[in-house]
Design a protein around this motif. Structure first.
Motif, PDB file in Angstrom:
ATOM      1  N   TRP A   1     -22.001  12.221   1.104  1.00  0.00           N
ATOM      2  CA  TRP A   1     -22.030  13.655   0.825  1.00  0.00           C
ATOM      3  C   TRP A   1     -23.349  14.175   1.396  1.00  0.00           C
ATOM      4  O   TRP A   1     -24.407  13.922   0.839  1.00  0.00           O
ATOM      5  CB  TRP A   1     -21.960  13.913  -0.679  1.00  0.00           C
TER       6      TRP A   1
ATOM      7  N   PHE B 212     -23.769  22.143   2.158  1.00  0.00           N
ATOM      8  CA  PHE B 212     -22.978  20.919   2.328  1.00  0.00           C
ATOM      9  C   PHE B 212     -22.500  20.863   3.763  1.00  0.00           C
ATOM     10  O   PHE B 212     -22.084  21.874   4.328  1.00  0.00           O
ATOM     11  CB  PHE B 212     -21.777  20.941   1.373  1.00  0.00           C
TER      12      PHE B 212
ATOM     13  N   TYR C 220     -28.216  12.544   2.242  1.00  0.00           N
ATOM     14  CA  TYR C 220     -26.887  12.178   1.749  1.00  0.00           C
ATOM     15  C   TYR C 220     -26.996  11.331   0.490  1.00  0.00           C
ATOM     16  O   TYR C 220     -27.987  10.641   0.257  1.00  0.00           O
ATOM     17  CB  TYR C 220     -26.062  11.463   2.824  1.00  0.00           C
TER      18      TYR C 220
ATOM     19  N   ASN D 170     -24.260   8.812  -2.037  1.00  0.00           N
ATOM     20  CA  ASN D 170     -22.948   8.166  -2.113  1.00  0.00           C
ATOM     21  C   ASN D 170     -22.828   7.435  -3.446  1.00  0.00           C
ATOM     22  O   ASN D 170     -23.784   7.379  -4.218  1.00  0.00           O
ATOM     23  CB  ASN D 170     -22.704   7.243  -0.911  1.00  0.00           C
TER      24      ASN D 170
END
Length: 160
Positions: free
Chosen positions: A27, A110, A45, A47
């Motif tokens: 993400w 995002f 990021y 995860n």
């Protein structure tokens, strides 16, 4: 602690069950320090694999970081049970795809990248490697003899 939902929106053509795949799905977020408002320029990021212990034995989080401006330790955690696929009936509407538990950090942007999957809406054909970095994806479903696609990908964050 604040829970923030990432809402996904796209136009789906002949596909359904758009979802992130695996615990290593990344993400990519831009995160703001809730204390001083600092937003680093680079994408970060998180995860499901990464788990960092919180100070004082208060559990763990997907990411713990110290703000470069105010030195405050902040954390963000992916709420595993909130990850939800985006389906054909959700097309062109915002739907919460995942929630984050935030302590001192707030996601402000995002960037969808690789690691998504989907299925043909009628045929069930698997499309296991979808990249949404360009905000659009197209392919061809040979079983159904029709084009498939994910278009105009956008997002927003909401407090849950």
């Amino acid at each position: 602690m604040v829970k923030i939902g990432l809402q996904f929106k796209a136009t789906l053509e002949n596909v359904t069950n758009v979802r992130p795949v695996g615990e290593d799905f990344r993400w990519f977020l831009k995160l703001k320090c809730a204390n001083c408002g600092e937003i680093p320029e680079k994408w970060q990021y998180i995860n499901l694999i990464d788990s960092v212990p919180l100070k004082g034995g208060r559990g763990s989080a997907s990411m713990v970081q110290k703000c470069k401006l105010c030195a405050r330790e902040n954390s963000i955690d992916i709420m595993r049970d909130t990850i939800t696929p985006y389906n054909a009936e959700d097309s062109e509407r915002f739907k919460t795809m995942v929630q984050f538990e935030c302590r001192g950090l707030e996601p402000v942007d995002f960037q969808p990248q690789a690691g998504f999957a989907a299925e043909g809406a009628e045929s069930g054909t698997k499309f296991p490697e979808i990249t949404l970095l360009e905000k659009d994806w197209t392919d061809y479903d040979e079983k159904a003899s029709e084009s498939v696609g994910i278009y105009e990908v956008t997002h927003q964050f909401i407090k849950c």
